[in-house]
Scaffold this active site. Structure first.
Site, PDB file in Angstrom:
ATOM      1  N   GLU A   1      45.825 -59.421 -55.910  1.00  0.00           N
ATOM      2  CA  GLU A   1      46.753 -60.454 -55.449  1.00  0.00           C
ATOM      3  C   GLU A   1      47.440 -61.146 -56.619  1.00  0.00           C
ATOM      4  O   GLU A   1      48.642 -61.440 -56.569  1.00  0.00           O
ATOM      5  CB  GLU A   1      45.979 -61.468 -54.608  1.00  0.00           C
ATOM      6  CG  GLU A   1      46.835 -62.480 -53.880  1.00  0.00           C
ATOM      7  CD  GLU A   1      45.998 -63.368 -52.980  1.00  0.00           C
ATOM      8  OE1 GLU A   1      46.083 -63.203 -51.749  1.00  0.00           O
ATOM      9  OE2 GLU A   1      45.244 -64.202 -53.509  1.00  0.00           O
TER      10      GLU A   1
ATOM     11  N   GLU B   1      50.056 -58.868 -57.961  1.00  0.00           N
ATOM     12  CA  GLU B   1      51.177 -58.852 -57.009  1.00  0.00           C
ATOM     13  C   GLU B   1      52.035 -60.103 -57.159  1.00  0.00           C
ATOM     14  O   GLU B   1      53.280 -60.031 -57.170  1.00  0.00           O
ATOM     15  CB  GLU B   1      50.619 -58.756 -55.582  1.00  0.00           C
ATOM     16  CG  GLU B   1      51.695 -58.743 -54.503  1.00  0.00           C
ATOM     17  CD  GLU B   1      51.114 -58.779 -53.096  1.00  0.00           C
ATOM     18  OE1 GLU B   1      51.906 -58.637 -52.150  1.00  0.00           O
ATOM     19  OE2 GLU B   1      49.886 -58.958 -52.944  1.00  0.00           O
TER      20      GLU B   1
ATOM     21  N   CYS C   1      43.684 -63.807 -47.105  1.00  0.00           N
ATOM     22  CA  CYS C   1      42.252 -63.566 -46.931  1.00  0.00           C
ATOM     23  C   CYS C   1      41.648 -64.234 -45.711  1.00  0.00           C
ATOM     24  O   CYS C   1      40.503 -63.973 -45.376  1.00  0.00           O
ATOM     25  CB  CYS C   1      41.476 -63.948 -48.191  1.00  0.00           C
ATOM     26  SG  CYS C   1      42.029 -65.407 -49.005  1.00  0.00           S
TER      27      CYS C   1
ATOM     28  N   SER D   1      50.677 -61.840 -48.871  1.00  0.00           N
ATOM     29  CA  SER D   1      50.220 -60.872 -49.864  1.00  0.00           C
ATOM     30  C   SER D   1      49.771 -59.616 -49.129  1.00  0.00           C
ATOM     31  O   SER D   1      49.177 -59.685 -48.058  1.00  0.00           O
ATOM     32  CB  SER D   1      49.046 -61.453 -50.651  1.00  0.00           C
ATOM     33  OG  SER D   1      48.384 -60.436 -51.378  1.00  0.00           O
TER      34      SER D   1
ATOM     35  N   LYS E   1      36.240 -62.810 -38.424  1.00  0.00           N
ATOM     36  CA  LYS E   1      36.054 -61.638 -39.280  1.00  0.00           C
ATOM     37  C   LYS E   1      35.717 -60.381 -38.467  1.00  0.00           C
ATOM     38  O   LYS E   1      36.012 -59.269 -38.897  1.00  0.00           O
ATOM     39  CB  LYS E   1      34.971 -61.911 -40.316  1.00  0.00           C
ATOM     40  CG  LYS E   1      35.435 -62.805 -41.460  1.00  0.00           C
ATOM     41  CD  LYS E   1      36.508 -62.117 -42.285  1.00  0.00           C
ATOM     42  CE  LYS E   1      36.960 -62.969 -43.447  1.00  0.00           C
ATOM     43  NZ  LYS E   1      38.011 -62.305 -44.257  1.00  0.00           N
TER      44      LYS E   1
ATOM     45  N   GLU F   1      39.000 -59.047 -37.453  1.00  0.00           N
ATOM     46  CA  GLU F   1      39.638 -58.410 -38.600  1.00  0.00           C
ATOM     47  C   GLU F   1      39.049 -57.027 -38.860  1.00  0.00           C
ATOM     48  O   GLU F   1      39.774 -56.063 -39.119  1.00  0.00           O
ATOM     49  CB  GLU F   1      39.481 -59.285 -39.842  1.00  0.00           C
ATOM     50  CG  GLU F   1      40.139 -58.695 -41.084  1.00  0.00           C
ATOM     51  CD  GLU F   1      39.892 -59.517 -42.330  1.00  0.00           C
ATOM     52  OE1 GLU F   1      40.864 -59.817 -43.039  1.00  0.00           O
ATOM     53  OE2 GLU F   1      38.729 -59.858 -42.607  1.00  0.00           O
TER      54      GLU F   1
ATOM     55  N   GLU G   1      44.084 -50.694 -38.541  1.00  0.00           N
ATOM     56  CA  GLU G   1      44.538 -50.287 -39.877  1.00  0.00           C
ATOM     57  C   GLU G   1      43.443 -50.417 -40.935  1.00  0.00           C
ATOM     58  O   GLU G   1      43.613 -49.937 -42.068  1.00  0.00           O
ATOM     59  CB  GLU G   1      45.771 -51.084 -40.298  1.00  0.00           C
ATOM     60  CG  GLU G   1      45.568 -52.570 -40.438  1.00  0.00           C
ATOM     61  CD  GLU G   1      45.866 -53.354 -39.179  1.00  0.00           C
ATOM     62  OE1 GLU G   1      46.239 -54.539 -39.294  1.00  0.00           O
ATOM     63  OE2 GLU G   1      45.719 -52.790 -38.069  1.00  0.00           O
TER      64      GLU G   1
ATOM     65  N   CYS H   1      36.301 -72.027 -45.785  1.00  0.00           N
ATOM     66  CA  CYS H   1      35.226 -71.232 -45.188  1.00  0.00           C
ATOM     67  C   CYS H   1      33.909 -71.984 -45.065  1.00  0.00           C
ATOM     68  O   CYS H   1      33.081 -71.644 -44.216  1.00  0.00           O
ATOM     69  CB  CYS H   1      35.011 -69.961 -45.999  1.00  0.00           C
ATOM     70  SG  CYS H   1      36.502 -68.964 -46.174  1.00  0.00           S
TER      71      CYS H   1
END
Length: 453
Positions: A158, A161, A178, A198, A237, A240, A245, A382
């Site tokens: 990241e 990037e 994230c 990102s 999560k 996710e 993908e 978190c």
């Protein structure tokens, strides 16, 4: 659904609606509530807030056992079960641990180690990385790794990037990616801004992809033989990990995502005495991490970790002040200008998803002059996630978040390495496998694209 409300238990107090950042709780006062699945981002804040419950004492053993069976909760659990709840996949994890043909790998998010001891009677915010590792070893996982390691990888990817976008021309501001609940919110409500995210996956998913490729090579195995579990402070999560993908390793990168509370249930169910555990290190090399990876658990932490490494990527010099306190905080939307050589890096941090809409509108209108923005869905990042130990008293909430936050920064300060790019295991994985940040193989395994939902 990953998060649901039991209509037979809900009393309609609507306290869940007050904390829902996506305004997804629907219902009249005094009547059972429902979740609008088109709006829900599965952050689990309703799970944390819910006070309507079924218990053996109040409702009787039969009613209690029925709910427990419906939710696949271990038989050993005896605590109250609340109307708002998340899915439980412990049966699948236990089956994998019992299967001698499976090579089981587990990773633990940074916020877990500052909260799980609360489930065993410890003071709020007690830091226990050694006991956490020991408990996971005792459960029988073949390798106990750490999400802090892929968090360090995330910074490499990241951060590179971001530098490229700023110096070579790219879509700005760049948003962090994230937090899966935040990503889902943007996809659902502002799909036209998805290129601002990102492309780096979250640490959980980067870890999953690495464990089934590089990690498999280290063990002389194939990715198909590995069962990968993540322990997360976050209920989203699991969503996710199920995204279609997220299988760049050639398989589902993370097979099961369980919460901090789930892990506590599992430890108790397997008869492990938490207090008697001797501290144990995470396995190497994919369990070696830095303070930068650790602070991902608090709001502003991803930004601070990125700046610690990004400063050196741009200037070639170590950052003068390692602790970037300008991006720390616990409320709303805050901005800072960080001097990075000749560059004035303009950054923003959004704490709590309810504060992101004005930011997105400003980006959409072209009126927000920033390079990089961190967004976390939960109130203080978190450490306050929907999968963390449940705080039954509202008065405990502020104290718990502050204690977990303080423990996170204390852990950062005590570690040998505090910048992601200085982690020896990070250097090794790039030398042996990933080549360099943003390389072809890194993009294939560790980056993704977003779509309109």
């Amino acid at each position: 659904m990953i998060v649901a409300i039991d209509q037979n238990i809900c009393t309609g107090c609507r306290e869940c609606a007050e904390v829902c950042p996506a305004y997804a709780i629907v219902g009249e006062q005094g009547k059972p509530q429902t979740i609008d699945t088109d709006r829900c981002v599965m952050c689990g804040q309703c799970v944390q807030k819910c006070k309507s419950y079924v218990s053996v004492l109040t409702h009787g053993k039969d009613a209690y056992e029925r709910v427990k069976k419906e939710r696949n909760i271990p038989d050993s659990v005896q605590e109250p079960l609340f109307a708002a709840h998340a899915v439980c996949h412990l049966n699948e994890v236990k089956a994998a641990l019992a299967d001698k043909n499976r090579f089981t790998i587990v990773q633990c998010a940074p916020a877990v180690r500052v909260a799980i001891a609360e489930e065993f009677g410890a003071e709020l915010g007690t830091l226990t990385p050694g006991k956490l590792s020991a408990a996971l070893h005792a459960l029988g996982f073949d390798r106990v790794y750490d999400t802090n390691f892929p968090a360090d990888v995330t910074i490499m990817e990241e951060g590179t990037e971001l530098v490229k976008r700023v110096t070579e021309g790219g879509v700005l501001p760049m948003f962090t990616s994230c937090c899966p609940a935040w990503v889902k919110f943007l996809e659902d409500n502002y799909p036209e801004l998805k290129d601002h995210l990102s492309s780096a996956k979250s640490p959980q998913q980067i870890g999953g992809a690495i464990f089934k490729t590089y990690g498999a090579q280290l063990e002389g195995r194939e990715g198909k033989d590995i069962y990968s579990v993540s322990v997360m402070p976050c209920t989203c999560k699991e969503f996710e990990s199920e995204r279609p993908e997220m299988k760049d390793s050639g398989f589902r990168d993370v097979d099961a995502a369980i919460t901090t509370r789930d892990l506590a249930w599992l430890i108790k169910d397997m008869g492990i005495d938490w207090e008697a555990l001797d501290e144990q290190e995470f396995d190497q090399p994919l369990g070696l991490y830095t303070g930068a990876g650790t602070i991902f658990g608090v709001t502003g932490g991803v930004m601070e970790a990125a700046i610690r490494t990004g400063y050196e990527l741009v200037t070639g010099q170590p950052i003068p002040d390692l602790e970037v306190t300008a991006v720390r905080g616990t409320e709303g939307f805050r901005t800072s200008v960080i001097k990075v050589g000749d560059l004035d890096l303009k950054v923003g941090v959004v704490t709590g998803l309810k504060n992101v809409v004005p930011v997105l509108e400003a980006v959409k209108n072209g009126t927000l002059d920033l390079h990089f923005i961190e967004v976390m869905t939960c109130p203080e990042g978190c450490v306050s996630g929907g999968g963390q130990p449940k705080l039954l008293m509202d008065t405990d909430r502020e104290e718990a978040y502050a204690a977990r936050r303080a423990a996170t920064f204390a852990h950062d300060r005590e570690l040998a390495y505090r910048k992601s790019h200085e982690n020896p295991a990070i250097k090794k994985i790039y030398e042996e496998f990933l080549e360099e940040p943003n390389s072809h193989i890194a993009h294939h395994l560790l980056h993704t694209t977003y779509c309109n939902k």
